[in-house]
Design a protein around this motif. Structure first.
Motif, PDB file in Angstrom:
ATOM      1  N   LYS A  67       0.811  -1.222   0.000  1.00 46.12           N
ATOM      2  CA  LYS A  67       0.000   0.000   0.000  1.00 46.12           C
ATOM      3  C   LYS A  67       0.839   1.265   0.000  1.00 46.12           C
ATOM      4  O   LYS A  67       0.336   2.350   0.258  1.00 46.12           O
ATOM      5  N   ARG A  68       2.126   1.118  -0.293  1.00 44.14           N
ATOM      6  CA  ARG A  68       2.997   2.293  -0.302  1.00 44.14           C
ATOM      7  C   ARG A  68       2.695   3.142  -1.538  1.00 44.14           C
ATOM      8  O   ARG A  68       2.356   2.612  -2.603  1.00 44.14           O
ATOM      9  N   PRO A  69       2.833   4.459  -1.432  1.00 39.82           N
ATOM     10  CA  PRO A  69       2.557   5.327  -2.584  1.00 39.82           C
ATOM     11  C   PRO A  69       3.607   5.141  -3.675  1.00 39.82           C
ATOM     12  O   PRO A  69       4.739   4.721  -3.398  1.00 39.82           O
ATOM     13  N   PRO A  70       3.260   5.452  -4.934  1.00 44.21           N
ATOM     14  CA  PRO A  70       4.227   5.297  -6.020  1.00 44.21           C
ATOM     15  C   PRO A  70       5.403   6.262  -5.874  1.00 44.21           C
ATOM     16  O   PRO A  70       5.284   7.328  -5.272  1.00 44.21           O
ATOM     17  N   VAL A  71       6.541   5.865  -6.443  1.00 44.86           N
ATOM     18  CA  VAL A  71       7.737   6.707  -6.451  1.00 44.86           C
ATOM     19  C   VAL A  71       7.613   7.681  -7.622  1.00 44.86           C
ATOM     20  O   VAL A  71       7.396   7.272  -8.761  1.00 44.86           O
TER      21      VAL A  71
END
Length: 77
Positions: free
Chosen positions: A20-24
């Protein structure tokens, strides 16, 4: 008025991450116009998006946002 050899408008490239980490955000809101006969260098520190821009221009990476034109032809997709 002549058509630029290469024109990049509002280019953005985001790389998804696992979970669920945000995109780079590799590149955000990049613009460039290169006229025929011009010589251009991309300079900047490691990790600032130079290679990502070139990979998008070459068609090796899909563009998240923005458009790329080569001699007036939209080659974004």
């Amino acid at each position: 008025m002549t058509t630029p050899a290469v024109q990049i408008e509002n280019l953005a490239k985001y790389f998804p991450q696992k979970g669920k980490r945000p995109p780079v955000e590799a590149v955000t809101d990049f613009n460039l116009t290169v006229e025929a006969g011009e010589f251009v260098c991309l300079l900047g520190p490691s990790g600032c998006g130079k290679t990502t821009v070139l990979r998008c221009l070459a068609g090796f990476e899909p563009v998240t946002k923005g458009r790329i034109f080569v001699q007036g032809v939209d080659v974004t997709r």
